[in-house]
Scaffold this motif. Structure first.
Motif, PDB file in Angstrom:
ATOM      1  N   THR A   1      12.648  13.266  72.545  1.00  0.00           N
ATOM      2  CA  THR A   1      11.818  13.647  73.564  1.00  0.00           C
ATOM      3  C   THR A   1      10.267  13.777  72.986  1.00  0.00           C
ATOM      4  OG1 THR A   1      13.369  14.704  75.173  1.00  0.00           O
ATOM      5  CG2 THR A   1      10.789  14.985  75.694  1.00  0.00           C
ATOM      6  N   PRO A   2       9.357  12.920  73.217  1.00  0.00           N
ATOM      7  CA  PRO A   2       7.931  13.118  72.542  1.00  0.00           C
ATOM      8  C   PRO A   2       7.313  14.409  73.080  1.00  0.00           C
ATOM      9  CG  PRO A   2       8.283  10.957  73.774  1.00  0.00           C
ATOM     10  CD  PRO A   2       9.619  11.821  74.058  1.00  0.00           C
ATOM     11  N   LEU A   3       6.591  15.027  72.222  1.00  0.00           N
ATOM     12  CA  LEU A   3       5.833  16.071  72.360  1.00  0.00           C
ATOM     13  C   LEU A   3       5.033  16.107  73.297  1.00  0.00           C
ATOM     14  CD1 LEU A   3       5.415  17.526  68.592  1.00  0.00           C
ATOM     15  CD2 LEU A   3       7.089  18.430  70.285  1.00  0.00           C
ATOM     16  N   PRO A   4       4.718  16.870  74.105  1.00  0.00           N
ATOM     17  CA  PRO A   4       3.616  16.673  75.340  1.00  0.00           C
ATOM     18  C   PRO A   4       2.159  16.578  74.823  1.00  0.00           C
ATOM     19  CG  PRO A   4       4.376  18.939  75.093  1.00  0.00           C
ATOM     20  CD  PRO A   4       5.461  18.002  74.379  1.00  0.00           C
ATOM     21  N   SER A   5       1.203  15.748  75.314  1.00  0.00           N
ATOM     22  CA  SER A   5       0.041  15.799  74.787  1.00  0.00           C
ATOM     23  C   SER A   5      -0.790  17.079  75.071  1.00  0.00           C
ATOM     24  CB  SER A   5      -0.928  14.675  75.583  1.00  0.00           C
ATOM     25  OG  SER A   5      -2.284  14.589  75.189  1.00  0.00           O
ATOM     26  N   LEU A   6      -1.726  17.342  73.951  1.00  0.00           N
ATOM     27  CA  LEU A   6      -2.440  18.712  73.926  1.00  0.00           C
ATOM     28  C   LEU A   6      -3.776  18.496  74.642  1.00  0.00           C
ATOM     29  CD1 LEU A   6      -1.288  20.382  70.774  1.00  0.00           C
ATOM     30  CD2 LEU A   6      -0.515  20.767  73.225  1.00  0.00           C
ATOM     31  N   LEU A   7      -4.147  16.997  74.820  1.00  0.00           N
ATOM     32  CA  LEU A   7      -5.436  16.626  75.531  1.00  0.00           C
ATOM     33  C   LEU A   7      -5.814  17.270  76.763  1.00  0.00           C
ATOM     34  CD1 LEU A   7      -5.877  12.852  74.320  1.00  0.00           C
ATOM     35  CD2 LEU A   7      -7.156  15.049  73.175  1.00  0.00           C
ATOM     36  N   THR A   8      -6.901  17.561  77.117  1.00  0.00           N
ATOM     37  CA  THR A   8      -7.346  18.353  78.345  1.00  0.00           C
ATOM     38  C   THR A   8      -7.705  17.062  79.088  1.00  0.00           C
ATOM     39  OG1 THR A   8      -9.482  18.577  77.939  1.00  0.00           O
ATOM     40  CG2 THR A   8      -8.074  20.309  77.345  1.00  0.00           C
ATOM     41  N   ASP A   9      -7.680  16.937  80.581  1.00  0.00           N
ATOM     42  CA  ASP A   9      -7.972  15.905  81.466  1.00  0.00           C
ATOM     43  C   ASP A   9      -9.611  15.717  81.010  1.00  0.00           C
ATOM     44  OD1 ASP A   9      -5.880  15.786  82.615  1.00  0.00           O
ATOM     45  OD2 ASP A   9      -6.514  17.042  84.319  1.00  0.00           O
ATOM     46  N   ALA A  10     -10.542  16.480  80.598  1.00  0.00           N
ATOM     47  CA  ALA A  10     -11.800  16.309  80.296  1.00  0.00           C
ATOM     48  C   ALA A  10     -11.846  15.706  78.990  1.00  0.00           C
ATOM     49  CB  ALA A  10     -12.619  17.548  79.949  1.00  0.00           C
ATOM     50  N   GLU A  11     -11.191  15.796  78.089  1.00  0.00           N
ATOM     51  CA  GLU A  11     -11.119  15.233  76.607  1.00  0.00           C
ATOM     52  C   GLU A  11     -10.690  13.713  76.661  1.00  0.00           C
ATOM     53  OE1 GLU A  11     -10.101  19.063  73.631  1.00  0.00           O
ATOM     54  OE2 GLU A  11      -8.608  18.001  74.709  1.00  0.00           O
ATOM     55  N   ARG A  12      -9.600  13.656  77.687  1.00  0.00           N
ATOM     56  CA  ARG A  12      -9.165  12.280  77.882  1.00  0.00           C
ATOM     57  C   ARG A  12     -10.288  11.477  78.630  1.00  0.00           C
ATOM     58  NH1 ARG A  12      -5.131  13.845  80.011  1.00  0.00           N
ATOM     59  NH2 ARG A  12      -3.473  13.524  78.317  1.00  0.00           N
ATOM     60  N   ALA A  13     -10.772  11.754  79.484  1.00  0.00           N
ATOM     61  CA  ALA A  13     -11.913  11.216  80.144  1.00  0.00           C
ATOM     62  C   ALA A  13     -13.236  10.732  79.193  1.00  0.00           C
ATOM     63  CB  ALA A  13     -12.595  11.982  81.323  1.00  0.00           C
ATOM     64  N   ALA A  14     -13.513  11.650  78.301  1.00  0.00           N
ATOM     65  CA  ALA A  14     -14.444  11.407  77.418  1.00  0.00           C
ATOM     66  C   ALA A  14     -14.175  10.318  76.227  1.00  0.00           C
ATOM     67  CB  ALA A  14     -14.980  12.882  76.574  1.00  0.00           C
ATOM     68  N   HIS A  15     -12.933  10.434  76.033  1.00  0.00           N
ATOM     69  CA  HIS A  15     -12.270   9.273  75.076  1.00  0.00           C
ATOM     70  C   HIS A  15     -12.468   7.911  75.792  1.00  0.00           C
ATOM     71  CE1 HIS A  15      -9.865   7.318  71.939  1.00  0.00           C
ATOM     72  NE2 HIS A  15      -8.942   7.001  72.772  1.00  0.00           N
ATOM     73  N   GLU A  16     -11.971   7.958  77.004  1.00  0.00           N
ATOM     74  CA  GLU A  16     -11.861   6.623  77.604  1.00  0.00           C
ATOM     75  C   GLU A  16     -13.476   6.114  77.748  1.00  0.00           C
ATOM     76  OE1 GLU A  16      -9.528   4.571  78.801  1.00  0.00           O
ATOM     77  OE2 GLU A  16      -8.019   6.093  77.990  1.00  0.00           O
ATOM     78  N   ALA A  17     -14.165   7.121  78.137  1.00  0.00           N
ATOM     79  CA  ALA A  17     -15.632   6.601  78.132  1.00  0.00           C
ATOM     80  C   ALA A  17     -16.315   5.862  77.062  1.00  0.00           C
ATOM     81  CB  ALA A  17     -16.744   7.819  78.545  1.00  0.00           C
ATOM     82  N   PHE A  18     -15.887   6.800  75.644  1.00  0.00           N
ATOM     83  CA  PHE A  18     -16.173   6.210  74.386  1.00  0.00           C
ATOM     84  C   PHE A  18     -15.623   4.906  74.219  1.00  0.00           C
ATOM     85  CE2 PHE A  18     -14.844   5.907  69.878  1.00  0.00           C
ATOM     86  CZ  PHE A  18     -16.274   5.610  69.282  1.00  0.00           C
ATOM     87  N   VAL A  19     -14.238   4.625  74.359  1.00  0.00           N
ATOM     88  CA  VAL A  19     -13.662   3.501  74.472  1.00  0.00           C
ATOM     89  C   VAL A  19     -14.181   2.254  74.914  1.00  0.00           C
ATOM     90  CG1 VAL A  19     -11.583   1.954  74.496  1.00  0.00           C
ATOM     91  CG2 VAL A  19     -11.474   4.402  73.593  1.00  0.00           C
ATOM     92  N   ASP A  20     -15.038   2.526  76.459  1.00  0.00           N
ATOM     93  CA  ASP A  20     -15.718   1.450  77.070  1.00  0.00           C
ATOM     94  C   ASP A  20     -16.816   0.961  76.335  1.00  0.00           C
ATOM     95  OD1 ASP A  20     -13.605   1.757  79.053  1.00  0.00           O
ATOM     96  OD2 ASP A  20     -14.867   3.059  80.345  1.00  0.00           O
ATOM     97  N   THR A  21     -17.223   1.613  75.399  1.00  0.00           N
ATOM     98  CA  THR A  21     -18.353   1.173  74.770  1.00  0.00           C
ATOM     99  C   THR A  21     -18.393   0.446  73.606  1.00  0.00           C
ATOM    100  OG1 THR A  21     -18.565   2.928  73.317  1.00  0.00           O
ATOM    101  CG2 THR A  21     -19.528   3.281  75.392  1.00  0.00           C
ATOM    102  N   LEU A  22     -16.766   0.205  73.220  1.00  0.00           N
ATOM    103  CA  LEU A  22     -16.440  -0.481  71.796  1.00  0.00           C
ATOM    104  C   LEU A  22     -16.331  -2.139  72.246  1.00  0.00           C
ATOM    105  CD1 LEU A  22     -14.232   1.994  70.717  1.00  0.00           C
ATOM    106  CD2 LEU A  22     -16.697   1.806  69.835  1.00  0.00           C
ATOM    107  N   GLY A  23     -16.478  -2.606  73.258  1.00  0.00           N
ATOM    108  CA  GLY A  23     -16.377  -4.209  73.577  1.00  0.00           C
ATOM    109  C   GLY A  23     -15.303  -4.355  74.170  1.00  0.00           C
TER     110      GLY A  23
END
Length: 226
Positions: free
Chosen positions: A197-219
Motif C-alpha cells: 500500500t503506497p504511503l499517503p502523500s504529505l503535500l497540502t492542497d495549497a502545495e499541490r495547486a502551486a506545483h500544478e501552476a508551476f508545471v503549466d508554465t513549462l510548455g
C-alpha cells in the motif's frame, strides 16, 4: 559474503628448503559475523621439528607423529575453503606454504587475489606503528592473554577480531537481511519488495495547486505529465 580467517604454523620459513606445515586453523565469517564453523588440523610434517620452531609452537615430533600427513587432508581443506575470501596476517607467507603443499599433491592452488592481507591493511592504516598481531590486540583492546604459544586456531580467532576492527569495527557496514518463511537468513542478492500500500502523500492542497501552476508554465509536455 563468506570469508575464512586463516593461520598456519610451520617448521620454518621456506617450503622450498624442506619446511612443512604442521597446523592449520580457520574461522568462518559470513557478512563479517562469525558463524561458529571452524577448521583445525594438526599435520605430520614428515620431518623433525626444529628446536626453535618447537619453542614457538610447542609442537614436538612425538605429538605430531600420529597426525595425518598433508596429503591425507589437503582435499578436505580445499573443500572447507571453497571460493571464500581468505583473511591472513602476512598472507604471502601462509599462501606460499599452502600452495607448495597443494602443488606437491597435484591439487589446485589458491590464487593470491583470493587472500586479504591484514598486515598490509594495518600498515596502511597505522603507518610506522607495530603491526604484529600482538601489537594490534593492544591497539584494539583485544584480550590475547591465552596466546602464550602460537597456535593456528587461537591465532585465527584473535585475527578475526582484529580484522573486524581494521575494517571499521565490529559492525563495519550496515547489512540488512531478512528471514525467509523457512527460517533461512537472506542472501546478498536480496532486494526490498514494493510496498503493498503506497504511503499517503504529505503535500497540502495549497502545495499541490502551486506545483500544478508551476508545471503549466513549462510548455506542452513537461516531464511531470509524461
Amino acid at each position: 559474503m563468506r570469508e575464512i580467517v586463516l593461520d598456519t604454523e610451520t617448521t620454518g620459513f621456506d617450503p622450498e628448503t624442506g619446511d612443512r606445515i604442521v597446523e592449520i586453523g580457520g574461522v568462518e565469517l559470513y557478512n563479517h559475523v562469525a558463524t561458529g564453523n571452524t577448521y583445525h588440523q594438526y599435520i605430520n610434517p614428515e620431518r623433525s621439528m626444529p628446536e626453535e620452531a618447537f619453542q614457538v609452537h610447542g609442537l614436538g615430533d612425538e605429538f605430531l607423529r600420529d597426525k595425518p600427513k598433508f596429503a591425507e587432508i589437503g582435499q578436505a581443506f580445499l573443500d572447507f575453503v571453497g571460493d571464500a575470501r581468505l583473511v591472513i596476517h602476512n598472507a604471502s607467507f601462509d599462501m606460499k606454504f599452502l600452495n607448495a603443499e597443494l602443488r606437491w599433491m597435484g591439487l589446485r592452488q589458491l590464487p593470491m587475489d583470493q587472500a586479504v592481507d591484514t598486515l598490509a591493511i594495518a600498515r596502511k592504516r597505522f603507518p610506522g606503528s607495530p603491526a604484529t598481531l600482538d601489537a594490534l590486540c593492544r591497539r584494539f583492546n583485544i584480550d590475547n592473554s591465552s596466546r602464550t604459544l602460537h597456535g593456528a586456531l587461537l591465532d585465527s580467532e584473535i585475527l578475526a577480531e582484529v580484522y573486524l576492527e581494521l575494517i571499521g569495527g565490529r559492525q563495519p557496514d550496515l547489512v540488512l537481511t531478512r528471514r525467509s518463511d523457512d527460517g533461512d537468513s537472506g542472501t546478498d542478492s536480496w532486494r526490498p519488495r514494493p510496498r503493498p500500500t503506497p504511503l499517503p502523500s504529505l503535500l497540502t492542497d495549497a502545495e499541490r495547486a502551486a506545483h500544478e501552476a508551476f508545471v503549466d508554465t513549462l510548455g506542452d509536455s513537461p516531464l511531470w505529465r509524461q
